[in-house]
Design a protein around this motif. Sequence first.
Motif, PDB file in Angstrom:
ATOM      1  N   VAL A   1     -12.818   7.338   0.196  1.00  0.00           N
ATOM      2  CA  VAL A   1     -11.353   8.110  -0.131  1.00  0.00           C
ATOM      3  C   VAL A   1     -11.850   9.576   0.056  1.00  0.00           C
ATOM      4  O   VAL A   1     -12.713  10.055  -0.372  1.00  0.00           O
TER       5      VAL A   1
ATOM      6  N   ILE B   1      -7.185  -2.946  -3.085  1.00  0.00           N
ATOM      7  CA  ILE B   1      -6.233  -2.355  -2.258  1.00  0.00           C
ATOM      8  C   ILE B   1      -5.752  -3.666  -1.516  1.00  0.00           C
ATOM      9  O   ILE B   1      -6.488  -4.270  -0.719  1.00  0.00           O
TER      10      ILE B   1
ATOM     11  N   THR C   1      -4.795  11.872  -6.317  1.00  0.00           N
ATOM     12  CA  THR C   1      -5.595  10.700  -6.040  1.00  0.00           C
ATOM     13  C   THR C   1      -4.488   9.439  -6.035  1.00  0.00           C
ATOM     14  O   THR C   1      -4.469   8.752  -5.426  1.00  0.00           O
ATOM     15  N   GLN C   2      -3.887   9.519  -7.260  1.00  0.00           N
ATOM     16  CA  GLN C   2      -2.791   8.204  -7.605  1.00  0.00           C
ATOM     17  C   GLN C   2      -1.625   8.292  -6.861  1.00  0.00           C
ATOM     18  O   GLN C   2      -1.258   7.282  -6.344  1.00  0.00           O
TER      19      GLN C   2
ATOM     20  N   LEU D   1      -3.148   9.485  -2.242  1.00  0.00           N
ATOM     21  CA  LEU D   1      -4.430   8.855  -1.852  1.00  0.00           C
ATOM     22  C   LEU D   1      -4.333   7.443  -1.906  1.00  0.00           C
ATOM     23  O   LEU D   1      -4.752   6.521  -0.868  1.00  0.00           O
ATOM     24  N   LEU D   2      -4.101   6.931  -3.295  1.00  0.00           N
ATOM     25  CA  LEU D   2      -4.069   5.310  -3.445  1.00  0.00           C
ATOM     26  C   LEU D   2      -2.676   4.959  -3.532  1.00  0.00           C
ATOM     27  O   LEU D   2      -2.372   3.982  -4.341  1.00  0.00           O
ATOM     28  N   HIS D   3      -1.732   5.554  -3.084  1.00  0.00           N
ATOM     29  CA  HIS D   3      -0.517   5.101  -2.989  1.00  0.00           C
ATOM     30  C   HIS D   3      -0.359   3.871  -2.365  1.00  0.00           C
ATOM     31  O   HIS D   3      -1.136   3.653  -1.051  1.00  0.00           O
TER      32      HIS D   3
ATOM     33  N   ARG E   1      -6.493   0.560   4.277  1.00  0.00           N
ATOM     34  CA  ARG E   1      -7.472  -0.981   4.247  1.00  0.00           C
ATOM     35  C   ARG E   1      -7.103  -1.715   5.368  1.00  0.00           C
ATOM     36  O   ARG E   1      -8.163  -2.211   5.941  1.00  0.00           O
TER      37      ARG E   1
ATOM     38  N   TYR F   1      -9.741   9.813   5.556  1.00  0.00           N
ATOM     39  CA  TYR F   1     -10.344   8.604   4.999  1.00  0.00           C
ATOM     40  C   TYR F   1     -11.587   8.170   6.007  1.00  0.00           C
ATOM     41  O   TYR F   1     -11.357   8.190   7.244  1.00  0.00           O
TER      42      TYR F   1
ATOM     43  N   MET G   1     -11.056  -1.673  -8.301  1.00  0.00           N
ATOM     44  CA  MET G   1      -9.540  -1.723  -7.873  1.00  0.00           C
ATOM     45  C   MET G   1      -9.316  -2.389  -6.373  1.00  0.00           C
ATOM     46  O   MET G   1     -10.005  -1.722  -5.530  1.00  0.00           O
TER      47      MET G   1
ATOM     48  N   ALA H   1      -2.688   3.545   0.930  1.00  0.00           N
ATOM     49  CA  ALA H   1      -3.996   2.900   0.960  1.00  0.00           C
ATOM     50  C   ALA H   1      -3.903   1.676   1.768  1.00  0.00           C
ATOM     51  O   ALA H   1      -4.919   1.174   2.130  1.00  0.00           O
TER      52      ALA H   1
END
Lengths: 270, 126
Positions: free
Chosen positions: A76, A3, A53-54, A57-59, A67, A187, A1, A63
């Motif tokens: 993560v 980011i 997480t979705q 954390l990975l919004h 990054r 992170y 995936m 994210a």
Amino acid sequence: MSIRPTMADDDVMDFVALGYVLLEGVIDEDFNRKCLDLEKGNVDAFVVSDAFTQKVLLHPNVAGSVRSLLGRDFLVPSGGHHHVIEAPFLGQTWHSDGLSGTGYDVTELQCYYYPKAVTIEDGPTMILPGSHCRAVDREAIAHYGDIRGQVSLTVPAGTVAMTRYGIWHKAGPKTSHTRRGMIKFSYHRTASPERDWVIASDEIPAYVDRPRLPYVTEVESYRDRVRRARTWRWLCGQEPESTTRRMQPRTLAEAVAGKGQGPKLDCTTA
Amino acid sequence: MKTQSPDAVSLWIEASREKVKRNGFAEEDLDQLAGLIEQPRQLVLYLYSKSTNMRSPLASWMLFDPTRPQEPALQNDEPPYGSVIEAMADGWRVVQFPVSKLYSYEDVDNDYLGYEFILEKLKRTR
């Protein structure tokens, strides 16, 4: 995936000076509501769940900032802590977590997620912008009170504050009986720094210094300027700055030839 | 421990004798005596000045007042005084001055905000 980074040079320069990024109201309301009755204390299982997480954390905004500041292949969070205050409370004393606060790198982002709006009466987290590289003995500053330029994080629901690990912070005084919750997680960097954010050109700009912070003394403002430039160059994968680079002086030959930013002086008249 | 000069209490006794003779002694007179012998409480104010000069603006501040309930009070983003000398003009006495040698640093690292002045004020609760 993959980011995608979301921050540009200017945003990163702001972070270097202040030590935090505030993403207000980015997490959706449905998910915020699911966190309201979460038990206090260790919430590792909840943080590693697919939903958290979705949704958090990975919004893309969260994210994307991670990054930008920690580079690709960042780690993560695998756990977190739910800080909950319900009754009126004097507030914590200023501190940084752990043995943090030294160095000029950015290797850990400590994040605070607020599923519910926080008012000034709710004991908002308070942070001191620009304190993230200032190593401190937390017990030795427990008598510090209000500080010029302190920021009380009175934020809308769904806000995530991302801080350079080491920033001075505390739970502010709480006069309300409203439950105030905050989920804290971190992170970590794995990649070498290489200006891994949104850029308009491959040419690395020099750090553009930010305004002096309200609590900072004259001499400390000079130290801040050096610290910020060091962090910027480190994030860009450059060598540490030398004094001559900082001052951007001209060579003697350039001076004699009249090269420089200012007008050439006419020294023939008194 | 008496905190007023013995003369103040002696004067009170003398005045009270006269009041007793005239049947004018009242409960307020006992309140007055309580005030005379009461130990005043020390208020402590930390002020972090932006230099060792007492006219410099402030970076941080904290008041410890033992006469008030230790209850939460909202933060304040503005200092109570513009400088240490303004606080002194309002009756605060300096009990500790910053010691310059303590404000050391290495390269560009330090661990302090400003220069610590500690001030006190004595307060009676009656």
